[in-house]
Enzyme design. Structure first.
Site, PDB file in Angstrom:
ATOM      1  N   ARG A  19      12.362  -7.432  10.880  1.00 40.56           N
ATOM      2  CA  ARG A  19      12.314  -6.485  11.998  1.00 40.56           C
ATOM      3  C   ARG A  19      12.030  -7.221  13.304  1.00 40.56           C
ATOM      4  O   ARG A  19      11.301  -8.214  13.316  1.00 40.56           O
ATOM      5  CB  ARG A  19      11.218  -5.430  11.752  1.00 40.56           C
ATOM      6  CG  ARG A  19      11.738  -4.276  10.941  1.00 40.56           C
ATOM      7  CD  ARG A  19      10.713  -3.221  10.620  1.00 40.56           C
ATOM      8  NE  ARG A  19       9.494  -3.250  11.420  1.00 40.56           N
ATOM      9  CZ  ARG A  19       8.430  -2.512  11.140  1.00 40.56           C
ATOM     10  NH1 ARG A  19       8.438  -1.735  10.069  1.00 40.56           N
ATOM     11  NH2 ARG A  19       7.360  -2.555  11.892  1.00 40.56           N
TER      12      ARG A  19
ATOM     13  N   ARG B 111       6.253 -11.737   3.512  1.00 35.13           N
ATOM     14  CA  ARG B 111       6.941 -10.473   3.210  1.00 35.13           C
ATOM     15  C   ARG B 111       7.418  -9.802   4.490  1.00 35.13           C
ATOM     16  O   ARG B 111       8.527  -9.275   4.550  1.00 35.13           O
ATOM     17  CB  ARG B 111       6.005  -9.499   2.481  1.00 35.13           C
ATOM     18  CG  ARG B 111       5.705  -9.894   1.036  1.00 35.13           C
ATOM     19  CD  ARG B 111       4.848  -8.819   0.381  1.00 35.13           C
ATOM     20  NE  ARG B 111       4.327  -9.256  -0.897  1.00 35.13           N
ATOM     21  CZ  ARG B 111       3.540  -8.522  -1.673  1.00 35.13           C
ATOM     22  NH1 ARG B 111       3.163  -7.313  -1.291  1.00 35.13           N
ATOM     23  NH2 ARG B 111       3.107  -8.988  -2.825  1.00 35.13           N
TER      24      ARG B 111
ATOM     25  N   ARG C 182     -11.447   4.123   8.982  1.00 34.75           N
ATOM     26  CA  ARG C 182     -11.043   2.848   9.559  1.00 34.75           C
ATOM     27  C   ARG C 182     -12.255   2.050  10.028  1.00 34.75           C
ATOM     28  O   ARG C 182     -12.147   0.874  10.301  1.00 34.75           O
ATOM     29  CB  ARG C 182     -10.165   3.177  10.751  1.00 34.75           C
ATOM     30  CG  ARG C 182      -9.077   2.217  11.138  1.00 34.75           C
ATOM     31  CD  ARG C 182      -7.857   2.291  10.280  1.00 34.75           C
ATOM     32  NE  ARG C 182      -6.662   1.901  10.989  1.00 34.75           N
ATOM     33  CZ  ARG C 182      -5.466   2.442  10.799  1.00 34.75           C
ATOM     34  NH1 ARG C 182      -5.308   3.409   9.913  1.00 34.75           N
ATOM     35  NH2 ARG C 182      -4.430   2.011  11.457  1.00 34.75           N
TER      36      ARG C 182
ATOM     37  N   ARG D 117      -1.553  -8.467  14.424  1.00 31.97           N
ATOM     38  CA  ARG D 117      -1.848  -7.238  13.675  1.00 31.97           C
ATOM     39  C   ARG D 117      -2.762  -7.511  12.484  1.00 31.97           C
ATOM     40  O   ARG D 117      -3.648  -6.717  12.177  1.00 31.97           O
ATOM     41  CB  ARG D 117      -0.531  -6.600  13.183  1.00 31.97           C
ATOM     42  CG  ARG D 117       0.323  -6.030  14.307  1.00 31.97           C
ATOM     43  CD  ARG D 117       1.221  -4.891  13.819  1.00 31.97           C
ATOM     44  NE  ARG D 117       2.194  -5.282  12.820  1.00 31.97           N
ATOM     45  CZ  ARG D 117       3.426  -5.748  13.118  1.00 31.97           C
ATOM     46  NH1 ARG D 117       3.810  -5.866  14.369  1.00 31.97           N
ATOM     47  NH2 ARG D 117       4.252  -6.074  12.147  1.00 31.97           N
TER      48      ARG D 117
ATOM     49  N   LYS E 176       0.827  -1.221   0.000  1.00 32.92           N
ATOM     50  CA  LYS E 176       0.000   0.000   0.000  1.00 32.92           C
ATOM     51  C   LYS E 176       0.861   1.271   0.000  1.00 32.92           C
ATOM     52  O   LYS E 176       0.560   2.215  -0.728  1.00 32.92           O
ATOM     53  CB  LYS E 176      -0.934  -0.020   1.218  1.00 32.92           C
ATOM     54  CG  LYS E 176      -1.788   1.230   1.350  1.00 32.92           C
ATOM     55  CD  LYS E 176      -2.884   1.030   2.367  1.00 32.92           C
ATOM     56  CE  LYS E 176      -2.383   0.982   3.788  1.00 32.92           C
ATOM     57  NZ  LYS E 176      -2.471   2.245   4.507  1.00 32.92           N
TER      58      LYS E 176
HETATM   59  P1  AMP Z   1      -1.357   3.546  10.605  1.00 31.86           P
HETATM   60  O1  AMP Z   1      -0.005   4.088  10.273  1.00 31.86           O
HETATM   61  O2  AMP Z   1      -2.397   3.902   9.594  1.00 31.86           O
HETATM   62  O3  AMP Z   1      -1.356   2.081  10.915  1.00 31.86           O
HETATM   63  O4  AMP Z   1      -1.813   4.292  11.957  1.00 31.86           O
HETATM   64  C1  AMP Z   1      -1.054   4.197  13.140  1.00 31.86           C
HETATM   65  C2  AMP Z   1      -1.965   4.365  14.366  1.00 31.86           C
HETATM   66  O5  AMP Z   1      -2.619   5.648  14.319  1.00 31.86           O
HETATM   67  C3  AMP Z   1      -3.098   3.359  14.466  1.00 31.86           C
HETATM   68  O6  AMP Z   1      -2.694   2.175  15.089  1.00 31.86           O
HETATM   69  C4  AMP Z   1      -4.121   4.127  15.290  1.00 31.86           C
HETATM   70  O7  AMP Z   1      -3.775   4.122  16.660  1.00 31.86           O
HETATM   71  C5  AMP Z   1      -3.965   5.542  14.773  1.00 31.86           C
HETATM   72  N1  AMP Z   1      -4.857   5.800  13.620  1.00 31.86           N
HETATM   73  C6  AMP Z   1      -4.492   6.056  12.328  1.00 31.86           C
HETATM   74  N2  AMP Z   1      -5.580   6.255  11.553  1.00 31.86           N
HETATM   75  C7  AMP Z   1      -6.656   6.127  12.373  1.00 31.86           C
HETATM   76  C8  AMP Z   1      -8.062   6.198  12.172  1.00 31.86           C
HETATM   77  N3  AMP Z   1      -8.607   6.440  10.963  1.00 31.86           N
HETATM   78  N4  AMP Z   1      -8.867   6.005  13.244  1.00 31.86           N
HETATM   79  C9  AMP Z   1      -8.361   5.771  14.466  1.00 31.86           C
HETATM   80  N5  AMP Z   1      -7.056   5.670  14.724  1.00 31.86           N
HETATM   81  C10 AMP Z   1      -6.186   5.849  13.694  1.00 31.86           C
END
Ligand code: AMP
Length: 195
Positions: A133, A127, A92, A144, A16
């Site tokens: 890591r 992957r 999300r 996850r 992505k």
């Molecule tokens: P990401 O890099 O998109 O995985 O986001 C990292 C963290 O930011 C997630 O694990 C959430 O804690 C928070 N986060 C990012 N986008 C959202 C969202 N749309 N709604 C709620 N939490 C978010």
């Protein structure tokens, strides 16, 4: 050039990030990544960063009101009106999607589509293990991915119900995957131009 209004979805390890960067190059939307925005707020030690940081560390989602506000504010800026957007990490949940629909319609915009890069769980696991890591143990990866699945499944249904979902095969060469993505996006843009 037509401004695109897109959401990109995909598991960790689906490519992505790479494909989002290529879409930004090709279609010039403003890349709105909520994860990046929150990490920047944490690094800057802002009020938002203080509120979001602990939740992010625990792997929890930041509250809808907070995140909807951040995104609504970002999408209201004039660069987005000119260039469109690529939403990444948002929405999300179906509740966030409904909020998004509301503030887009207030701004007189609609989504062109939501593209999901489909890569099987076995492949993304391989992957991620290959990256080597320390936090990428098989157990942590599975956790996850499970979380992603339970988070995302209702969201996919939300987009599909509205005729917005495009499932794109994310297996294979980066250029080939990008070709598939741009084919579905171009088709969607010509549809919305015609209406
Ligand atoms: P990401 O890099 O998109 O995985 O986001 C990292 C963290 O930011 C997630 O694990 C959430 O804690 C928070 N986060 C990012 N986008 C959202 C969202 N749309 N709604 C709620 N939490 C978010």
């Amino acid at each position: 050039m037509t401004a695109v209004h897109l959401v990109i979805l995909g598991r960790q390890g689906s490519g992505k990030g790479t494909q989002a960067a290529r879409l930004v190059e090709a279609y010039s939307p403003i890349h709105v990544s909520t994860g990046d925005m929150l990490r920047a707020a944490v690094a800057d030690g802002t009020e938002l960063g203080r509120r979001a940081g602990a939740l992010m560390d625990a792997g929890d989602l930041v509250g809808d009101d907070l995140i909807n506000g951040i995104v609504a504010e970002r999408l209201a800026r004039s660069d987005v009106a000119e260039h469109g957007f690529l939403l990444d990490g948002y929405p999300r949940t179906p509740d966030q999607a409904t909020a998004m629909e509301g503030f887009l319609s207030e701004a007189g915009t609609t989504l062109d589509g939501a593209v999901i890069l489909e890569v099987p769980v076995d492949e993304v696991t391989a992957r991620m293990l290959a990256r080597g890591r320390v936090d990428d143990t098989e157990e942590a990866i599975r956790r996850r991915l499970d979380l992603y699945e339970s988070e995302t499944a209702p969201l996919l249904a939300w987009f599909a119900d509205r005729g917005l979902l495009e499932v794109v095969d994310g297996m294979g060469d980066e250029d080939v995957v990008f070709g598939r993505l741009s084919t579905v996006i171009d088709a969607r843009l010509s549809l919305s131009d015609a209406s």
